[in-house]
Motif scaffolding. Sequence first.
Motif, short mmCIF file in Angstrom:
data_model
loop_
_atom_site.label_atom_id
_atom_site.label_comp_id
_atom_site.label_asym_id
_atom_site.label_seq_id
_atom_site.Cartn_x
_atom_site.Cartn_y
_atom_site.Cartn_z
N GLY A 15 41.54 65.37 26.88
CA GLY A 15 40.48 65.10 25.93
C GLY A 15 40.39 63.68 25.41
N TRP A 16 41.35 62.84 25.71
CA TRP A 16 41.37 61.47 25.18
C TRP A 16 40.75 60.51 26.18
CZ3 TRP A 16 42.99 60.32 20.25
CH2 TRP A 16 43.60 61.38 19.56
N GLN A 17 40.13 59.47 25.65
CA GLN A 17 39.53 58.44 26.50
C GLN A 17 39.78 57.07 25.89
OE1 GLN A 17 35.34 59.17 26.70
NE2 GLN A 17 35.05 59.06 24.51
N LEU A 18 39.61 56.07 26.70
CA LEU A 18 39.78 54.69 26.27
C LEU A 18 38.52 54.22 25.56
CD1 LEU A 18 41.79 52.32 26.45
CD2 LEU A 18 40.63 51.65 28.58
N SER A 19 38.70 53.50 24.47
CA SER A 19 37.55 52.94 23.76
C SER A 19 36.87 51.89 24.63
CB SER A 19 38.00 52.32 22.44
OG SER A 19 38.83 51.20 22.68
N PRO A 20 35.61 51.60 24.35
CA PRO A 20 34.90 50.60 25.15
C PRO A 20 35.58 49.23 25.18
CG PRO A 20 33.32 51.87 23.88
CD PRO A 20 34.70 52.28 23.41
N ASP A 21 36.26 48.86 24.09
CA ASP A 21 36.93 47.56 24.07
C ASP A 21 38.34 47.60 24.64
OD1 ASP A 21 38.46 48.74 22.06
OD2 ASP A 21 37.79 47.36 20.49
N GLY A 22 38.81 48.81 25.02
CA GLY A 22 40.12 48.97 25.62
C GLY A 22 41.29 48.84 24.67
N LYS A 23 41.03 48.84 23.36
CA LYS A 23 42.09 48.65 22.37
C LYS A 23 42.50 49.92 21.64
CE LYS A 23 41.07 43.81 21.60
NZ LYS A 23 40.84 42.77 20.63
N ALA A 24 41.86 51.04 21.95
CA ALA A 24 42.17 52.29 21.26
C ALA A 24 41.95 53.46 22.21
CB ALA A 24 41.27 52.46 20.02
N ILE A 25 42.55 54.59 21.86
CA ILE A 25 42.25 55.84 22.55
C ILE A 25 41.56 56.75 21.55
CG2 ILE A 25 43.96 55.69 24.38
CD1 ILE A 25 45.85 57.41 22.69
N LEU A 26 40.57 57.49 22.05
CA LEU A 26 39.69 58.29 21.19
C LEU A 26 39.60 59.72 21.68
CD1 LEU A 26 36.66 55.85 21.55
CD2 LEU A 26 38.34 55.76 19.72
N ARG A 27 39.43 60.63 20.72
CA ARG A 27 39.12 62.00 21.06
C ARG A 27 38.14 62.55 20.03
NH1 ARG A 27 42.82 67.37 22.35
NH2 ARG A 27 41.00 68.69 22.67
N ARG A 28 37.13 63.24 20.52
CA ARG A 28 36.16 63.91 19.66
C ARG A 28 36.44 65.40 19.72
NH1 ARG A 28 30.78 62.68 17.66
NH2 ARG A 28 29.64 64.62 17.31
N PHE A 29 36.66 66.00 18.58
CA PHE A 29 36.91 67.44 18.47
C PHE A 29 35.64 68.10 17.93
CE2 PHE A 29 40.98 65.33 18.02
CZ PHE A 29 41.85 66.11 18.75
N PRO A 30 35.02 68.99 18.71
CA PRO A 30 33.82 69.67 18.23
C PRO A 30 34.17 70.92 17.43
CG PRO A 30 34.20 70.23 20.52
CD PRO A 30 35.29 69.27 20.12
N PHE A 31 33.38 71.21 16.41
CA PHE A 31 33.56 72.40 15.58
C PHE A 31 32.21 72.99 15.24
CE2 PHE A 31 37.18 69.61 14.67
CZ PHE A 31 38.22 70.48 14.94
N LYS A 32 32.24 74.23 14.82
CA LYS A 32 31.03 74.88 14.30
C LYS A 32 31.11 74.81 12.78
CE LYS A 32 30.32 77.85 18.22
NZ LYS A 32 30.16 79.18 18.75
N GLY A 33 30.41 73.87 12.22
CA GLY A 33 30.41 73.74 10.78
C GLY A 33 31.17 72.53 10.30
N PHE A 34 31.29 72.43 8.98
CA PHE A 34 31.88 71.27 8.33
C PHE A 34 33.34 71.48 7.96
CE2 PHE A 34 32.55 68.55 4.54
CZ PHE A 34 32.28 67.32 5.12
N ALA A 35 33.69 72.66 7.49
CA ALA A 35 35.04 72.91 6.97
C ALA A 35 36.12 72.66 8.02
CB ALA A 35 35.15 74.33 6.42
N LYS A 36 35.92 73.10 9.24
CA LYS A 36 36.92 72.89 10.30
C LYS A 36 37.05 71.40 10.65
CE LYS A 36 38.20 77.12 11.08
NZ LYS A 36 39.53 77.57 10.72
N ALA A 37 35.95 70.67 10.58
CA ALA A 37 36.01 69.23 10.83
C ALA A 37 36.85 68.54 9.75
CB ALA A 37 34.60 68.63 10.87
N VAL A 38 36.71 68.95 8.51
CA VAL A 38 37.51 68.40 7.41
C VAL A 38 38.98 68.75 7.61
CG1 VAL A 38 37.94 68.50 4.93
CG2 VAL A 38 35.60 68.41 5.78
N GLU A 39 39.26 69.99 8.01
CA GLU A 39 40.65 70.39 8.27
C GLU A 39 41.27 69.54 9.37
OE1 GLU A 39 40.72 74.61 9.04
OE2 GLU A 39 39.86 75.06 7.08
N MET A 40 40.50 69.25 10.40
CA MET A 40 41.01 68.42 11.50
C MET A 40 41.28 67.00 11.01
SD MET A 40 41.81 68.49 14.66
CE MET A 40 42.72 67.09 15.22
#
Length: 92
Positions: A15-40
């Motif tokens: 699930g991780w990918q390199l940022s466009p500038d190559g200086k970070a690794i990123l992951r987007r976690f999808p959720f249904k709703g807001f509360a789970k996103a806050v928990e993450m």
Amino acid sequence: MEAGDIAARLADLDGWQLSPDGKAILRRFPFKGFAKAVEMANLAAWLGNRQNHHPDVRFGWGYCEVAFTTHDAGGLTDADFACAARLNELVA
């Protein structure tokens, strides 16, 4: 860290990918709703405090994005990949 090393390490991180500038690794976690996103976001913050390696976190309704980079090094280090792997373990 060399580009080949980064590619090899990313191949082991689901699930991780390199940022466009190559200086970070990123992951987007999808959720249904807001509360789970806050928990993450809170989980990523907790892990950052525990590891003393703090991620950049963005979240909103239905998503949480986590990025690891080592600001002092101006890019990626072993700590970034270790934290990303640990976060994957926590959400598995």
